[in-house]
Design an enzyme around this catalytic site. Structure first.
Site, PDB file in Angstrom:
ATOM      1  N   GLU A 255     134.202  39.279  77.746  1.00 39.47           N
ATOM      2  CA  GLU A 255     135.552  39.269  77.167  1.00 39.47           C
ATOM      3  C   GLU A 255     136.405  40.256  77.961  1.00 39.47           C
ATOM      4  OE1 GLU A 255     134.056  38.389  72.587  1.00 39.47           O
ATOM      5  OE2 GLU A 255     134.304  40.452  73.271  1.00 39.47           O
TER       6      GLU A 255
ATOM      7  N   ASP B 285     133.039  47.148  70.300  1.00 38.05           N
ATOM      8  CA  ASP B 285     131.628  47.376  70.008  1.00 38.05           C
ATOM      9  C   ASP B 285     130.802  47.635  71.264  1.00 38.05           C
ATOM     10  OD1 ASP B 285     131.345  47.574  67.319  1.00 38.05           O
ATOM     11  OD2 ASP B 285     130.094  45.793  67.082  1.00 38.05           O
TER      12      ASP B 285
ATOM     13  N   LYS C 122     129.425  42.017  64.197  1.00 41.48           N
ATOM     14  CA  LYS C 122     130.862  41.985  63.914  1.00 41.48           C
ATOM     15  C   LYS C 122     131.171  42.390  62.479  1.00 41.48           C
ATOM     16  CE  LYS C 122     134.769  38.781  63.834  1.00 41.48           C
ATOM     17  NZ  LYS C 122     135.186  37.371  64.059  1.00 41.48           N
TER      18      LYS C 122
ATOM     19  N   ASP D 198     139.785  37.412  66.543  1.00 38.93           N
ATOM     20  CA  ASP D 198     138.930  37.662  67.693  1.00 38.93           C
ATOM     21  C   ASP D 198     139.786  37.972  68.909  1.00 38.93           C
ATOM     22  OD1 ASP D 198     136.708  37.223  66.179  1.00 38.93           O
ATOM     23  OD2 ASP D 198     136.344  35.184  66.886  1.00 38.93           O
TER      24      ASP D 198
ATOM     25  N   ASP E 293     130.884  35.743  57.929  1.00 43.12           N
ATOM     26  CA  ASP E 293     132.223  35.431  57.449  1.00 43.12           C
ATOM     27  C   ASP E 293     132.182  34.389  56.330  1.00 43.12           C
ATOM     28  OD1 ASP E 293     131.361  33.439  59.184  1.00 43.12           O
ATOM     29  OD2 ASP E 293     132.693  34.075  60.774  1.00 43.12           O
TER      30      ASP E 293
END
Length: 767
Positions: free
Chosen positions: A138, A167, A314, A338, A478
Site C-alpha cells: 500500500e 500498522d 485491523k 481503507d 467487520d
C-alpha cells in the site's frame, strides 16, 4: 436500478426557516425511502421459480434409479443423490439470495434541509480513520491521497479530525503524512475555491475531463492549478525517493521531532506506541492554510506491538483509534475507510448526517454503509471484482429489512453504538458541537496521555473486542461487529448515491482475486458456527429476511460442495453413458429448463440494468464458478482443519501495485495467471476433465449407431459439460496457447493434464 426522477419521488417542499417549521408543526424528513420499481414482477417470478425448484426435488425423489429399474449400480445411486444434495443446497442458497431481492429499497437525502436546521451550531464533530498495514503493498503516496481526499470534505474544518493508523509503523508513511500536512495548506483552499471533485489529488489530476471542465476560461483557475499540481508532483517525488532509499534522509529527520519516536523501533511487531498530532487548532501557527483558515486535525498513530501479544489485525487498530480519538477530538460520528478507498464525493458527510440527524428516525441508526466501489475496473470487469449484484441489489435488499451488514470500509458510525451502547427506544439524538467535552491540555500532554490508550496491554481484562469496538476472533471482524450492533436493537442504512462516495482499487490478477475471496469466505464460514451466527444469535431482535441475507454470505464456503458436484458428476456419468436428468421430451424436463433459462435470463437482465455488460455478466458467471471450485473449497478445508487445530489462517493484505506488463494485460482483459498455485491446479484439472469428457462423448456420439437418439436422455448433461468447457476457455489458453508471462506454468499444465486424464481413465476402469 436506483436512477430516479426526484420530481416524482421527492416530497413537495418549499424552503422555510426552522422556526416556521416548528411553529407550523410540519415535519420535513431529512431523507426518504423509495421502493424499487418492478418489485411486484420480481416477486411473481421468484414464486414461480420456487415452484419449479420444488418440482425438481419431486423428480429426484420419484425417479430414484433403484425404484425404476429394480437393480442399480451403487455408483449410480451415489451420483443421483449427490446431485440431489447439490440441488437442495443450490435451492437453499437461491432462497437466501432472493430474500435480499424481496424488499429492495433506495435512499435519498435532503442536504439543504440539514443545512437550514443545523449548519450554524449543531453540526457534530466527525473523526475519520484511515488504516494502512504495509508500505510495500500500500504505497504511501496512495495512502496520503486518501487522507487528503477526506481532509477536503465540504464540512467545517474545525469539526473534522483525520487519523492515520499505520500498522507497519513505517517512518516513510509518517514522512508522507508529514508532507501531506504541508501540501494540505494549498490543496484544501484550492478545492474549496473551485469546488473540486474528486478531492484526491491523484484522481483529480489524472481525470483530464474534470480538470478541463472546471472553469476552462478562468485564468485564475489555470494559474492555481499549475501551482498546486507542481507542489503535488514535487511532494510525490520526495516521498518516492525516500521509499526507494528505504528510509528518510537524516537532514529531514532532524527537522521534525516526530522521527525521534523511531529510536526505540525494533520491527513492525516490536515497537512502542508512536503518536504524533501533526495538525491541531492548538497549534494555530502551523495548522492554518495559506488563506489563514484552520485545517482539520491530523494525527498519525502506530499502536504499540510486542511479539508476545496478539494485535488482532485491523480490528485491533480500529479499537486503538477509537480510544485515542476519544481523547483528542471525540467526534460523535466516525468514518472508517481503507487507505486505498479515496473520497469521491465531498458531500458525503452531509449526506450521512441527513440519516443520523433526522428528527424521527435518525436516533435508531447506528451506521451508514456506502458501497465499496472500484476505480480500476476493466470495461467488462474481468474478475467480477465490482460485485455488482451484491452492491447494487442485495445490500439494498438488506436495507429493506433494517440495514445492511458492515463491510469494513466506507462506513460512517455513531460512536456510542460502535463502542457498545445498546439501543433504547427512549433514546434521542443529542448532537453537540462546541460544547463537546475534550480535555483542555497542551498538545504534548495530549499526545502522552493518548499514547497509553494504544498500548498492547490496554485491552486486557476489558470488554474491548467483545462488547466494545470491533469484535475479535474472525477474519471478517467487520461483519460480526455490524451483526452484533444490529442485535442490540440498532438499525443501519445503505446509501448508494449516483455520485459514488468512495472509489478504490481492485486486485488485477486472478490469484489475488481468488485469495481475497478465500479469506472472505473463510471468515464468513467461521461466523456460521460462532456465537454470532445468524442461525441462533440474539433471537427475536433481527428480521428473518436479514438473517437469511447474512446466511447468503456466511454460506459462501459451503457452496463449494454443490458446485464441485455439478462440475464433476454429470460429466463423469456422461463418460459412462449414465443419464441423470429427464429426457428432453419428458414433462419433467420443463422445470429443469425453466430454472436454468429463467435464472440465466433473470440474472442477465438484472446485471444489465445495474450497469453491467453482457460480457461482464459472462465474466461474473465464470468467476462464480472459479470461486466456488477453488477459493470456497480451500476456505472450507481450512475451516475444517482449524476445528482440529491443524490450520491458522493469517490475515493477508492485497497488493495495490502491479508490474507494467501485468497492467497492460489487465487493461486488455487478458486473464492473469503467471504463478503456480493449488487454486490454479484445481481449476485447470476440472477444466481439462470436462474437456476430455466432452471430447470422448462427441466421439461416441459420432461413431454410435443410434446417433443422437442414444444420448437423448443426456442432453442436459451434454449441454452442461459443453457450458463448462466454454466458460473455461481462458484456462485452456493459459495452459496451451499463450506465450506471455501471464500464462499458466508448464509444470502446472503437465500436472493438471495428468490428473484429469487419470480421473477419466480410472472412471472407465473402476465404475
Amino acid at each position: 436500478m436506483h436512477d430516479w426522477d426526484s420530481s416524482i419521488y421527492s416530497i413537495p417542499w418549499t424552503p422555510k426557516s426552522e422556526l416556521e417549521v416548528m411553529k407550523s408543526g410540519e415535519y420535513y424528513p431529512l431523507f426518504e425511502t423509495i421502493r424499487s420499481r418492478g418489485w411486484l414482477i420480481n416477486r411473481v417470478f421468484e414464486t414461480s421459480m420456487f415452484v419449479a425448484i420444488c418440482f425438481i426435488y419431486l423428480y429426484r425423489l420419484s425417479h430414484v434409479p433403484l425404484v425404476i429399474k429394480g437393480e442399480v449400480d451403487g455408483f449410480v445411486l451415489w451420483a443421483w443423490f449427490g446431485l440431489f444434495g447439490a440441488e437442495l443446497w443450490f435451492g437453499l442458497s437461491w432462497l437466501f439470495s432472493q430474500a435480499l431481492r424481496w424488499n429492495v429499497i433506495f435512499r435519498k437525502t435532503f442536504k439543504s434541509r440539514l443545512s437550514q436546521r443545523y449548519e450554524e451550531k449543531l453540526l457534530p464533530r466527525v473523526d475519520i480513520f484511515v488504516c494502512t498495514a504495509d508500505p510495500d503493498l500500500e504505497p504511501p503516496v496512495m495512502v496520503i491521497n486518501t487522507v487528503l481526499s477526506v481532509m477536503a470534505y465540504d464540512y467545517p474544518a474545525e469539526k473534522l479530525s483525520v487519523y492515520l493508523s499505520d500498522d507497519a509503523a513505517s517512518e516513510i508513511t509518517f514522512y508522507a503524512l508529514l508532507e501531506a500536512s504541508t501540501f494540505a495548506k494549498y490543496w484544501l483552499p484550492f478545492c474549496k475555491k473551485f469546488k473540486v471533485e474528486p478531492r484526491s489529488p491523484a484522481a483529480y489530476f489524472n481525470n483530464n475531463l474534470n480538470v478541463s471542465l472546471t472553469s476552462p476560461h478562468d485564468h485564475n483557475h489555470a494559474k492555481d492549478l499549475e501551482v498546486v499540481k507542481k507542489l503535488y508532483e514535487d511532494m510525490k517525488i520526495r516521498i518516492k525517493k525516500a521509499a526507494k532509499l528505504g528510509g528518510v534522509p537524516k537532514e529531514i529527520r532532524s527537522k521534525h521531532n516526530g522521527f525521534f519516536q523511531w529510536d526505540s523501533y525494533s520491527s513492525r511487531r516490536d515497537h512502542d506506541t508512536i503518536l504524533q498530532i501533526l495538525l491541531h487548532k492548538k497549534d494555530a501557527h502551523n495548522s492554518k492554510d495559506v488563506n489563514g483558515f484552520i485545517l482539520p486535525t491530523l494525527v498519525y498513530l502506530a499502536r504499540e506491538k510486542r511479539p508476545k501479544h496478539h494485535h488482532n489485525f485491523k480490528a485491533g487498530a480500529m479499537n486503538a483509534l477509537l480510544r485515542v480519538s476519544s481523547k483528542i477530538s471525540n467526534g460523535k460520528v466516525i468514518l472508517n475507510v481503507d487507505c486505498d478507498m479515496y473520497s469521491n464525493n465531498s458531500q458525503s458527510v452531509r449526506d450521512i448526517l441527513c440519516f443520523f440527524m433526522d428528527e424521527e428516525k435518525g436516533h435508531e441508526i447506528a451506521y451508514v454503509q456506502f458501497p465499496q466501489n472500484i476505480e480500476n475496473l476493466t470495461k467488462n470487469d474481468l474478475y467480477g471484482t465490482a460485485m455488482l449484484a451484491p452492491s447494487e441489489v442485495e445490500l439494498h435488499g438488506a436495507d429493506g429489512y433494517g440495514g445492511p451488514m458492515y463491510i469494513g470500509t466506507c462506513c460512517f458510525h455513531r460512536r456510542e453504538a460502535l463502542c457498545g451502547k445498546k439501543f433504547d427506544g427512549r433514546y434521542t439524538n443529542e448532537w453537540e458541537s462546541e460544547n463537546e467535552h475534550v480535555i483542555e491540555t497542551s498538545l504534548q500532554e495530549l499526545e502522552e496521555k493518548s499514547k497509553a490508550l494504544a498500548n498492547c496491554t490496554y485491552e486486557e481484562n476489558t470488554q474491548w473486542g467483545k462488547k466494545m469496538g470491533l469484535r475479535y476472533g474472525c477474519l471478517v471482524e467487520d461483519v460480526i461487529t455490524g451483526f452484533s450492533i444490529q442485535s442490540q436493537g440498532w438499525k443501519s442504512v445503505y446509501y448508494n448515491p449516483m455520485r459514488k462516495g468512495f472509489l478504490g482499487l481492485a486486485p488485477t490478477t486472478l490469484l489475488q482475486t481468488l485469495v481475497q475471496h478465500k479469506r472472505w469466505a473463510e471468515g464468513h464460514f467461521q461466523i456460521l458456527f460462532s456465537n454470532y451466527s445468524s442461525l441462533w444469535h440474539a433471537p427475536g431482535t433481527i428480521n428473518l429476511g436479514l438473517r437469511m441475507g447474512y446466511l447468503r454470505f456466511n454460506s459462501w464456503a459451503t457452496t463449494c460442495l454443490p458446485t464441485l458436484s455439478y462440475s464433476i458428476i454429470p460429466s463423469l456419468c456422461l463418460l459412462k453413458s449414465i443419464p441423470l436428468f429427464p429426457k428432453i421430451y419428458s414433462p419433467w424436463f420443463i422445470p429443469f429448463a425453466y430454472v436454468i433459462l429463467g435464472e440465466g435470463i433473470h440474472s442477465l437482465l438484472e446485471f444489465l440494468l445495474i450497469g453491467g455488460t453482457m460480457k461482464g455478466w459472462w465474466n461474473d458467471l465464470r468467476m462464480w464458478l472459479y470461486k466456488g471450485t477453488s477459493s470456497y473449497l480451500f476456505a472450507f478445508i481450512d475451516n475444517i482443519l482449524k476445528l482440529f487445530g491443524l490450520s491458522d489462517s493469517p490475515f493477508t493484505v492485497t497488493a495495490k501495485i502491479m508490474d507494467e506488463d501485468v497492467s497492460q494485460r489487465y487493461e486488455k482483459e487478458v486473464m492473469e495467471f503467471g504463478a503456480s498455485s493449488p487454486l490454479f491446479t484445481v481449476l485447470a484439472t476440472l477444466a481439462l476433465f470436462n474437456l476430455f469428457c466432452l471430447l470422448a462423448t462427441l466421439k461416441e456420439l459420432v461413431l454410435s449407431e443410434g446417433g443422437f437418439r442414444a444420448y437423448e436422455e443426456m442432453v442436459l448433461q451434454l449441454l452442461l459439460c459443453a457450458f463448462l468447457v466454454l466458460i473455461n476457455f481462458p484456462i485452456y489458453q493459459g495452459l496451451f496457447f499463450r506465450k506471455d508471462k501471464g500464462r499458466l506454468p508448464s509444470s502446472l499444465a503437465i500436472k493438471s493434464t495428468a490428473l484429469a486424464l487419470s480421473a477419466c481413465i480410472l472412471s472407465k476402469i473402476l465404475i
